[in-house]
Scaffold this active site. Sequence first.
Site, PDB file in Angstrom:
ATOM      1  N   HIS A 196      -4.684   6.931  -0.301  1.00 32.91           N
ATOM      2  CA  HIS A 196      -3.895   5.702  -0.169  1.00 32.91           C
ATOM      3  C   HIS A 196      -4.394   4.679  -1.180  1.00 32.91           C
ATOM      4  O   HIS A 196      -5.385   4.930  -1.873  1.00 32.91           O
ATOM      5  CB  HIS A 196      -3.895   5.176   1.270  1.00 32.91           C
ATOM      6  CG  HIS A 196      -5.175   4.572   1.741  1.00 32.91           C
ATOM      7  ND1 HIS A 196      -6.294   5.316   1.992  1.00 32.91           N
ATOM      8  CD2 HIS A 196      -5.529   3.290   2.006  1.00 32.91           C
ATOM      9  CE1 HIS A 196      -7.274   4.514   2.405  1.00 32.91           C
ATOM     10  NE2 HIS A 196      -6.839   3.277   2.418  1.00 32.91           N
ATOM     11  N   ASP A 230      -9.701   2.874   7.882  1.00 35.81           N
ATOM     12  CA  ASP A 230      -9.754   4.096   7.064  1.00 35.81           C
ATOM     13  C   ASP A 230     -10.722   5.115   7.657  1.00 35.81           C
ATOM     14  O   ASP A 230     -10.422   6.311   7.726  1.00 35.81           O
ATOM     15  CB  ASP A 230     -10.209   3.774   5.639  1.00 35.81           C
ATOM     16  CG  ASP A 230      -9.203   2.928   4.893  1.00 35.81           C
ATOM     17  OD1 ASP A 230      -8.034   2.895   5.319  1.00 35.81           O
ATOM     18  OD2 ASP A 230      -9.590   2.306   3.889  1.00 35.81           O
ATOM     19  N   HIS A 253      -5.388   0.559  -2.387  1.00 37.08           N
ATOM     20  CA  HIS A 253      -5.929  -0.729  -1.948  1.00 37.08           C
ATOM     21  C   HIS A 253      -5.666  -1.760  -3.048  1.00 37.08           C
ATOM     22  O   HIS A 253      -5.790  -1.427  -4.226  1.00 37.08           O
ATOM     23  CB  HIS A 253      -7.450  -0.636  -1.773  1.00 37.08           C
ATOM     24  CG  HIS A 253      -7.903  -0.190  -0.422  1.00 37.08           C
ATOM     25  ND1 HIS A 253      -9.211  -0.247  -0.028  1.00 37.08           N
ATOM     26  CD2 HIS A 253      -7.212   0.318   0.630  1.00 37.08           C
ATOM     27  CE1 HIS A 253      -9.330   0.213   1.206  1.00 37.08           C
ATOM     28  NE2 HIS A 253      -8.123   0.574   1.632  1.00 37.08           N
ATOM     29  N   GLU A 299       0.840  -1.196   0.000  1.00 36.45           N
ATOM     30  CA  GLU A 299       0.000   0.000   0.000  1.00 36.45           C
ATOM     31  C   GLU A 299       0.881   1.253   0.000  1.00 36.45           C
ATOM     32  O   GLU A 299       2.004   1.235   0.515  1.00 36.45           O
ATOM     33  CB  GLU A 299      -0.938   0.021   1.221  1.00 36.45           C
ATOM     34  CG  GLU A 299      -2.180  -0.823   1.018  1.00 36.45           C
ATOM     35  CD  GLU A 299      -3.344  -0.458   1.943  1.00 36.45           C
ATOM     36  OE1 GLU A 299      -3.308   0.593   2.617  1.00 36.45           O
ATOM     37  OE2 GLU A 299      -4.304  -1.250   1.976  1.00 36.45           O
TER      38      GLU A 299
HETATM   39 ZN   LIG Z   1      -7.672   1.605   3.244  1.00 39.05          ZN
END
Ligand SMILES: [Zn+2]
Length: 165
Positions: A105, A118, A107, A42
């Site tokens: 971010h 999150d 995934h 990530e």
């Molecule tokens: Zn996330």
Amino acid sequence: MLRRLSTGHVIWKTEDGACGSLSPQVIDMLTSWTQRETFSNEAGGLILGFIDLNTDGLLAESLTVPGRGDKRSRTSFFRSARHQHEAEQWNKENGGRGTQLGLWHTHPEPQPTPSGVDLNDCDKALKNGTFYSGGLLYLIVGTSTIGCWYARPRKSLNFLGHFEP
Ligand SMILES: [Zn+2]
């Protein structure tokens, strides 16, 4: 509402009038961190840009990206304090007008949706007050689409849409 313009910008609007745009450069930067491989970790950071004086729109122009101090795994990303310092730098470089507009971010899923972690991160960011007071843009880069949300204090996350970069 989310729409792609012929210039490559993505523009968005909520029902109660919050709005903003993502520049083509920001979309390219986001896409470069897509978790394409099974071993890709990530990635994430802050969304940087400006507030439009006429519409209060959030104009996303740049990002902070993974680096020193961050902790990355296949399904998690820890954002270090370095991102905050870089956002302050961006503010100075832009004569005090540059600001942090939100969080992004990645995934490892095609159509990304926020996890419980999150949602907590988003709440914390709203509470610590380092973002433009109206709310913050929350982007998740999936393997086929980018998901966009708008978050405000004490309100549920407003889903803006997914788009193909
Ligand atoms: Zn996330």
